[in-house]
Design a protein around this motif. Structure first.
Motif, PDB file in Angstrom:
ATOM      1  N   THR A   1       0.769   6.677  -1.001  1.00 18.00           N
ATOM      2  CA  THR A   1       2.001   6.546  -1.788  1.00 18.00           C
ATOM      3  C   THR A   1       2.147   7.655  -2.826  1.00 18.00           C
ATOM      4  O   THR A   1       3.241   7.891  -3.327  1.00 18.00           O
ATOM      5  CB  THR A   1       2.042   5.191  -2.524  1.00 18.00           C
ATOM      6  N   THR A   2       1.050   8.351  -3.150  1.00 21.29           N
ATOM      7  CA  THR A   2       1.126   9.457  -4.123  1.00 21.29           C
ATOM      8  C   THR A   2       1.598  10.752  -3.455  1.00 21.29           C
ATOM      9  O   THR A   2       1.743  11.771  -4.128  1.00 21.29           O
ATOM     10  CB  THR A   2      -0.248   9.720  -4.768  1.00 21.29           C
ATOM     11  N   MET A   3       1.829  10.722  -2.127  1.00 23.92           N
ATOM     12  CA  MET A   3       2.090  11.959  -1.378  1.00 23.92           C
ATOM     13  C   MET A   3       3.530  12.051  -0.854  1.00 23.92           C
ATOM     14  O   MET A   3       3.814  12.837   0.056  1.00 23.92           O
ATOM     15  CB  MET A   3       1.125  12.056  -0.190  1.00 23.92           C
TER      16      MET A   3
ATOM     17  N   ALA B   1     -14.639  12.959  13.812  1.00 23.73           N
ATOM     18  CA  ALA B   1     -15.114  12.655  12.449  1.00 23.73           C
ATOM     19  C   ALA B   1     -14.019  11.893  11.713  1.00 23.73           C
ATOM     20  O   ALA B   1     -12.827  12.133  11.937  1.00 23.73           O
ATOM     21  CB  ALA B   1     -15.459  13.939  11.694  1.00 23.73           C
ATOM     22  N   SER B   2     -14.427  10.959  10.847  1.00 24.17           N
ATOM     23  CA  SER B   2     -13.477  10.124  10.093  1.00 24.17           C
ATOM     24  C   SER B   2     -13.824  10.183   8.615  1.00 24.17           C
ATOM     25  O   SER B   2     -15.001  10.296   8.243  1.00 24.17           O
ATOM     26  CB  SER B   2     -13.569   8.661  10.547  1.00 24.17           C
ATOM     27  N   HIS B   3     -12.792  10.091   7.763  1.00 24.22           N
ATOM     28  CA  HIS B   3     -12.991  10.160   6.312  1.00 24.22           C
ATOM     29  C   HIS B   3     -12.028   9.172   5.649  1.00 24.22           C
ATOM     30  O   HIS B   3     -10.904   8.996   6.124  1.00 24.22           O
ATOM     31  CB  HIS B   3     -12.666  11.564   5.780  1.00 24.22           C
ATOM     32  N   THR B   4     -12.466   8.558   4.538  1.00 23.20           N
ATOM     33  CA  THR B   4     -11.539   7.712   3.778  1.00 23.20           C
ATOM     34  C   THR B   4     -11.508   8.170   2.327  1.00 23.20           C
ATOM     35  O   THR B   4     -12.453   8.794   1.835  1.00 23.20           O
ATOM     36  CB  THR B   4     -11.941   6.218   3.788  1.00 23.20           C
ATOM     37  N   ASN B   5     -10.412   7.820   1.639  1.00 19.35           N
ATOM     38  CA  ASN B   5     -10.294   8.099   0.211  1.00 19.35           C
ATOM     39  C   ASN B   5     -11.346   7.270  -0.529  1.00 19.35           C
ATOM     40  O   ASN B   5     -11.489   6.071  -0.247  1.00 19.35           O
ATOM     41  CB  ASN B   5      -8.882   7.740  -0.250  1.00 19.35           C
ATOM     42  N   LYS B   6     -12.059   7.885  -1.450  1.00 18.07           N
ATOM     43  CA  LYS B   6     -13.132   7.142  -2.122  1.00 18.07           C
ATOM     44  C   LYS B   6     -12.572   6.068  -3.052  1.00 18.07           C
ATOM     45  O   LYS B   6     -13.288   5.144  -3.432  1.00 18.07           O
ATOM     46  CB  LYS B   6     -14.080   8.084  -2.863  1.00 18.07           C
ATOM     47  N   ASP B   7     -11.267   6.176  -3.386  1.00 14.05           N
ATOM     48  CA  ASP B   7     -10.626   5.165  -4.231  1.00 14.05           C
ATOM     49  C   ASP B   7      -9.989   4.094  -3.331  1.00 14.05           C
ATOM     50  O   ASP B   7      -8.988   4.353  -2.659  1.00 14.05           O
ATOM     51  CB  ASP B   7      -9.550   5.846  -5.090  1.00 14.05           C
ATOM     52  N   PRO B   8     -10.553   2.865  -3.309  1.00 20.62           N
ATOM     53  CA  PRO B   8     -10.050   1.833  -2.395  1.00 20.62           C
ATOM     54  C   PRO B   8      -8.673   1.307  -2.779  1.00 20.62           C
ATOM     55  O   PRO B   8      -8.028   0.600  -1.990  1.00 20.62           O
ATOM     56  CB  PRO B   8     -11.101   0.711  -2.490  1.00 20.62           C
ATOM     57  N   SER B   9      -8.181   1.658  -3.990  1.00 23.29           N
ATOM     58  CA  SER B   9      -6.858   1.165  -4.403  1.00 23.29           C
ATOM     59  C   SER B   9      -5.722   2.049  -3.859  1.00 23.29           C
ATOM     60  O   SER B   9      -4.552   1.703  -3.983  1.00 23.29           O
ATOM     61  CB  SER B   9      -6.770   1.077  -5.930  1.00 23.29           C
ATOM     62  N   VAL B  10      -6.045   3.193  -3.255  1.00 24.84           N
ATOM     63  CA  VAL B  10      -5.018   4.080  -2.693  1.00 24.84           C
ATOM     64  C   VAL B  10      -4.386   3.404  -1.482  1.00 24.84           C
ATOM     65  O   VAL B  10      -5.091   2.912  -0.601  1.00 24.84           O
ATOM     66  CB  VAL B  10      -5.645   5.443  -2.304  1.00 24.84           C
ATOM     67  N   ARG B  11      -3.042   3.371  -1.466  1.00 21.89           N
ATOM     68  CA  ARG B  11      -2.304   2.644  -0.419  1.00 21.89           C
ATOM     69  C   ARG B  11      -1.520   3.577   0.484  1.00 21.89           C
ATOM     70  O   ARG B  11      -1.103   4.653   0.071  1.00 21.89           O
ATOM     71  CB  ARG B  11      -1.315   1.647  -1.069  1.00 21.89           C
ATOM     72  N   GLY B  12      -1.266   3.127   1.701  1.00 18.63           N
ATOM     73  CA  GLY B  12      -0.536   3.919   2.683  1.00 18.63           C
ATOM     74  C   GLY B  12       0.960   3.942   2.409  1.00 18.63           C
ATOM     75  O   GLY B  12       1.517   3.005   1.829  1.00 18.63           O
TER      76      GLY B  12
ATOM     77  N   ASN C   1      16.143   6.029   7.393  1.00 19.54           N
ATOM     78  CA  ASN C   1      17.217   6.616   6.587  1.00 19.54           C
ATOM     79  C   ASN C   1      16.697   7.315   5.345  1.00 19.54           C
ATOM     80  O   ASN C   1      17.261   7.193   4.256  1.00 19.54           O
ATOM     81  CB  ASN C   1      18.243   5.556   6.169  1.00 19.54           C
ATOM     82  N   GLU C   2      15.566   8.028   5.488  1.00 22.99           N
ATOM     83  CA  GLU C   2      14.973   8.786   4.392  1.00 22.99           C
ATOM     84  C   GLU C   2      14.624   7.929   3.188  1.00 22.99           C
ATOM     85  O   GLU C   2      14.595   8.403   2.052  1.00 22.99           O
ATOM     86  CB  GLU C   2      15.884   9.952   3.983  1.00 22.99           C
ATOM     87  N   SER C   3      14.391   6.647   3.430  1.00 19.88           N
ATOM     88  CA  SER C   3      13.946   5.763   2.352  1.00 19.88           C
ATOM     89  C   SER C   3      12.441   5.548   2.521  1.00 19.88           C
ATOM     90  O   SER C   3      11.980   5.258   3.612  1.00 19.88           O
ATOM     91  CB  SER C   3      14.682   4.430   2.458  1.00 19.88           C
ATOM     92  N   PHE C   4      11.687   5.723   1.448  1.00 16.84           N
ATOM     93  CA  PHE C   4      10.239   5.623   1.548  1.00 16.84           C
ATOM     94  C   PHE C   4       9.727   4.612   0.540  1.00 16.84           C
ATOM     95  O   PHE C   4      10.193   4.516  -0.571  1.00 16.84           O
ATOM     96  CB  PHE C   4       9.592   6.994   1.322  1.00 16.84           C
ATOM     97  N   ASP C   5       8.722   3.878   0.954  1.00 18.17           N
ATOM     98  CA  ASP C   5       8.214   2.839   0.084  1.00 18.17           C
ATOM     99  C   ASP C   5       6.729   2.633   0.360  1.00 18.17           C
ATOM    100  O   ASP C   5       6.288   2.774   1.489  1.00 18.17           O
ATOM    101  CB  ASP C   5       8.963   1.529   0.368  1.00 18.17           C
ATOM    102  N   GLY C   6       5.973   2.335  -0.645  1.00 15.76           N
ATOM    103  CA  GLY C   6       4.577   2.031  -0.456  1.00 15.76           C
ATOM    104  C   GLY C   6       4.393   0.574  -0.112  1.00 15.76           C
ATOM    105  O   GLY C   6       4.908  -0.290  -0.821  1.00 15.76           O
ATOM    106  N   VAL C   7       3.703   0.313   0.972  1.00 13.67           N
ATOM    107  CA  VAL C   7       3.472  -1.056   1.401  1.00 13.67           C
ATOM    108  C   VAL C   7       1.971  -1.263   1.466  1.00 13.67           C
ATOM    109  O   VAL C   7       1.252  -0.430   1.989  1.00 13.67           O
ATOM    110  CB  VAL C   7       4.110  -1.294   2.790  1.00 13.67           C
ATOM    111  N   VAL C   8       1.483  -2.375   0.920  1.00  9.53           N
ATOM    112  CA  VAL C   8       0.048  -2.633   0.944  1.00  9.53           C
ATOM    113  C   VAL C   8      -0.386  -2.850   2.386  1.00  9.53           C
ATOM    114  O   VAL C   8       0.172  -3.691   3.083  1.00  9.53           O
ATOM    115  CB  VAL C   8      -0.294  -3.874   0.099  1.00  9.53           C
ATOM    116  N   PRO C   9      -1.370  -2.063   2.858  1.00  7.32           N
ATOM    117  CA  PRO C   9      -1.791  -2.223   4.245  1.00  7.32           C
ATOM    118  C   PRO C   9      -2.475  -3.569   4.468  1.00  7.32           C
ATOM    119  O   PRO C   9      -3.077  -4.110   3.550  1.00  7.32           O
ATOM    120  CB  PRO C   9      -2.793  -1.096   4.472  1.00  7.32           C
ATOM    121  N   GLY C  10      -2.425  -4.027   5.684  1.00  2.98           N
ATOM    122  CA  GLY C  10      -3.124  -5.274   6.089  1.00  2.98           C
ATOM    123  C   GLY C  10      -2.515  -6.452   5.408  1.00  2.98           C
ATOM    124  O   GLY C  10      -3.111  -7.488   5.255  1.00  2.98           O
TER     125      GLY C  10
END
Ligand SMILES: Cc1cc2nc3c(=O)[nH]c(=O)nc-3n(C[C@H](O)[C@H](O)[C@H](O)COP(=O)(O)O)c2cc1C
Length: 169
Positions: free
Chosen positions: A76-78, A143-154, A160-169
């Motif tokens: 969501t920060t990107m 190879a696989s990598h994850t963000n070390k901060d577990p609070s980072v969300r997808g 329609n060019e609308s973007f929103d952060g949704v908590v995964p799972g």
């Protein structure tokens, strides 16, 4: 109850859609990112992903040349980076440098990871499949990598060019 609809109107009902950025090295040696809504897991053992790349994209030749790519799940920060890499072509530009996207070296392939992503997967292309106005590249994860901060969300697009952060799972 279902009623007949235009293809584009029916498709608009499928959102939200998860967003990734695929990065492949082009013929000039530049790591070129492309924002993607069209991707999927295709296998657990071995782990594999498929990505669908439009015939007009600079990324198409980069993927053919490189034969490998990183698939980064956007956080969501990107949002600004994702929009830049999804609206500008790398044909005449170093998109990662221009956008100031934070990267770090990949470990198993000649590419870069996106540092602020939720997760990054390094993939070797195993096959290509033409499909209408896109080409599907199937990649095996090496190879696989994850963000070390577990609070980072997808990050998800609502269309329609609308973007929103949704908590995964
Ligand atoms: C949210 C979003 C999703 C997108 N999904 C795809 C996709 O799945 N496949 C594709 O070829 N282009 C997709 N695009 C468009 C490309 O990212 C865009 O055309 C990009 O500028 C191509 O860059 P390139 O020429 O450097 O490869 C998407 C764009 C956005 C903003």
């Amino acid at each position: 109850m279902q009623v007949p609809a235009e293809y584009k109107d029916a498709l608009a009902r499928k959102y939200p859609e998860s967003i990734t950025i695929a990065i492949a090295k082009d013929a000039r040696g530049k790591h070129n990112p492309i924002s993607l809504g069209w991707f999927m897991n295709t296998s657990h053992e071995p782990p594999m992903f498929a990505i669908s790349i439009g015939l007009t994209r600079h990324s198409l030749s980069a993927l053919c040349e490189a034969g490998e790519f990183v698939l980064a799940f956007v956080s969501t920060t990107m949002t600004e980076d994702m929009l830049f890499h999804g609206t500008q072509s790398g044909r005449d530009m170093d998109k990662l440098a221009e956008a100031g996207t934070k990267t770090q070296p990949a470990t198993m392939i000649d590419s870069v990871l996106l540092s602020d992503a939720v997760a990054n997967f390094e993939c070797k292309v195993e096959s290509e499949h033409p499909t209408g106005d896109h080409v599907i590249f199937v990649g095996r994860v090496v190879a696989s990598h994850t963000n070390k901060d577990p609070s980072v969300r997808g990050l998800y697009t609502l269309g329609n060019e609308s973007f929103d952060g949704v908590v995964p799972g």
